[in-house]
Design an enzyme around this catalytic site. Structure first.
Site, PDB file in Angstrom:
ATOM      1  N   LYS A  65     -21.450  14.868  -0.341  1.00  0.00           N
ATOM      2  CA  LYS A  65     -20.045  15.223  -0.558  1.00  0.00           C
ATOM      3  C   LYS A  65     -19.217  13.964  -0.827  1.00  0.00           C
ATOM      4  CE  LYS A  65     -18.972  15.086   4.395  1.00  0.00           C
ATOM      5  NZ  LYS A  65     -18.427  15.844   5.541  1.00  0.00           N
TER       6      LYS A  65
ATOM      7  N   TYR B  89       6.581  -7.599   0.148  1.00  0.00           N
ATOM      8  CA  TYR B  89       7.631  -6.685   0.566  1.00  0.00           C
ATOM      9  C   TYR B  89       7.975  -6.885   2.041  1.00  0.00           C
ATOM     10  CZ  TYR B  89       6.864  -4.129  -3.797  1.00  0.00           C
ATOM     11  OH  TYR B  89       6.750  -3.775  -5.119  1.00  0.00           O
TER      12      TYR B  89
END
Length: 382
Positions: free
Chosen positions: A50, A276
Site C-alpha cells: 500500500k 520565516y
C-alpha cells in the site's frame, strides 16, 4: 537485537552537472528484509504494498518481495490491488479498505480478494456478484480491539451466518479471516494476548457456522517479529519490507537514501535571522548552505531547528523553518561548492541521518517519513 545483513558502502558521488533531489531505492535491502520474514515465520508472508509500496514503488516492492519468498500481496483500495495484480499474474492479492459501494466487479475480474468488515459490506458484495455472476473471494475482517476497521464482536455471529448462506448460494468463497492487533508494537506477547484470544474466538465462530477459511491472519510486522503465537497461517509485512521495525526489536535494512544538491552557499555574520519568522538567529559568523527540498517534498516542517543533514561527510544542523521548497543547513566554518551533494537521510552506515532520526526530530513515526516523499523528487534504483 538481531544483526542486519551486511551492506555495501555507498559509492562516492561525482559531479556531472546540475542535479535535483533524488530518492535512491535499494531493492537488495527489500529482498533481504523479505527473506528475514520468510525465515521468521512458519506461515506464508503477505507483502503489503500500500501507499506506493511504502514510498518505494508498488511494482518494484511487489516483484522484489515475491521473488524473495512472499506469496501474497496486500493493499488498501481496489485501485492499489489492481496495480499489484499487474505486478504479478499469479499471486493472491487482498484489498481491505473499501467503501460499501466499492467496485466489486473490477475486483473479481482481477481476481482480487476483498475484506468484508461489516454486514453491509458483505451484502453489497453479494448483491454485486448476484448481478454480475461473479464469485468473490472474501476475508471476514474482525475488530479485535482497535475500534477501527472490522466488524465489532457483537456482529460476528450474524456476519458468519450471512457469509455461510452467501457461500452456499455460490456468490462468495470465504477465503480468510483477518484481524489487527492494537498493541503489536510493544515487544513481547503479553500486550497481544487479548487481541489474539478474541481473534481465535472469531475464527471458532466462523467454523461453527460451517465456514472453512484457508488462511487466518492477524500479525503485521511488529507482532511477526515479537510474538510467534500470532503468526497463524499468514503474516502481513509492509513496514518491515521498508526496513522499519515498529517494535524496536530487530535491525532491518533501510532501503532509502534521500539527497539534494547545495544550490547556494553564503557567509553571514553573527545575529543573522534565518527564514520565516527568524526562528533561528546565528550566534557567530558562519556559512549557510541552501538545499532545494522542503515540506512539499516530504521533509517534515516539524523538524525545523532540530534536524540535521550531512554535507561533505559532516553532519550539519538544519536552521530556520523548513520551507515548502527549501531548507538551510549551517556549515559552520566548512566551505563547499554549489552542487555538492547533501544527504538528507540514508541507511546510516556512513554516519548520515536516518529515517528514524527524522521521525524523532518531527515527533512522528518512520512510516510517515518514507511514505511522504513527494513525486517531484526523482527516483532511482540500485
Amino acid at each position: 537485537m538481531s544483526a542486519p545483513a551486511a551492506r555495501p558502502r555507498h559509492p562516492p558521488r561525482t559531479t556531472t552537472g546540475p542535479r535535483s533531489p533524488l530518492l535512491e531505492i535499494d531493492l537488495s535491502a527489500v529482498a533481504a528484509n523479505t527473506r528475514h520474514f520468510t525465515h521468521t515465520t512458519g506461515g506464508e508472508v503477505m507483502a503489503v504494498v500500500k501507499a506506493d509500496g511504502f514510498g518505494h514503488g508498488l511494482d518494484r516492492m511487489a516483484r522484489t518481495a515475491l521473488a524473495n519468498g512472499a506469496t501474497w500481496l496486500g493493499a488498501t483500495s481496489i485501485a492499489e490491488a489492481v496495480q499489484a495484480r499487474a505486478a504479478d499474474a499469479d499471486a493472491p492479492v487482498l484489498s481491505w479498505l473499501n467503501p460499501v459501494d466499492a467496485d466489486v466487479t473490477t475486483a473479481c475480474e482481477h481476481r482480487i480478494d476483498l475484506a468484508v468488515p461489516s454486514g453491509r459490506h458483505l451484502a453489497a458484495v453479494v448483491e454485486s456478484c448476484t448481478r454480475s455472476g461473479h464469485r468473490a473471494r472474501v476475508h471476514l475482517q474482525l475488530d479485535t480491539g482497535m475500534a477501527r476497521d472490522g466488524a465489532a464482536p457483537h456482529e460476528w455471529p450474524e456476519l458468519m451466518a450471512t457469509a455461510r448462506h452467501a457461500e452456499r448460494a455460490g456468490h462468495i468463497t470465504v477465503e480468510g479471516v483477518m484481524g489487527h492487533l492494537p498493541r503489536a508494537g510493544e515487544p513481547g506477547p503479553s500486550p497481544n494476548t487479548t487481541g489474539r484470544q478474541e481473534f481465535l474466538r472469531g475464527v471458532a465462530l466462523a467454523e461453527q457456522a460451517g465456514l472453512r477459511p484457508s488462511v487466518r491472519h492477524l500479525a503485521a510486522t511488529a507482532a511477526t517479529l515479537t510474538d510467534p503465537d500470532t503468526h497463524l497461517d499468514l503474516v502481513r509485512i509492509g513496514a518491515g519490507l521498508a526496513g522499519i521495525d515498529p517494535s524496536g526489536s530487530t535491525r532491518l535494512r533501510p532501503a532509502l537514501r534521500l539527497t539534494a544538491p547545495v544550490v547556494q552557499v553564503r557567509r553571514v555574520p553573527a545575529g543573522t535571522g534565518l527564514g520565516y519568522g527568524h526562528t533561528h538567529v546565528t550566534d557567530r559568523a558562519t556559512n549557510l548552505a541552501l538545499l532545494p527540498i522542503g515540506y512539499a517534498d516530504g521533509v517534515p516542517r516539524a523538524a525545523s531547528n532540530r534536524a540535521q543533514v550531512t554535507v561533505a561527510g559532516r553532519r550539519c544542523p538544519v536552521v530556520g523553518m523548513i520551507s515548502m521548497d527549501q531548507l538551510v543547513a549551517d556549515l559552520g566554518d566548512q566551505l563547499v561548492e554549489p552542487d555538492t551533494e547533501a544527504v538528507v537521510f540514508g541507511p546510516g552506515e556512513e554516519g548520515e541521518p536516518t529515517v528514524d532520526d527524522w521521525a524523532r526530530w518531527a515527533d512522528t513515526i518512520p512510516h510517515e517519513i518514507v511514505t511522504g516523499i513527494g513525486h517531484r523528487v526523482r527516483r532511482s534504483m540500485r
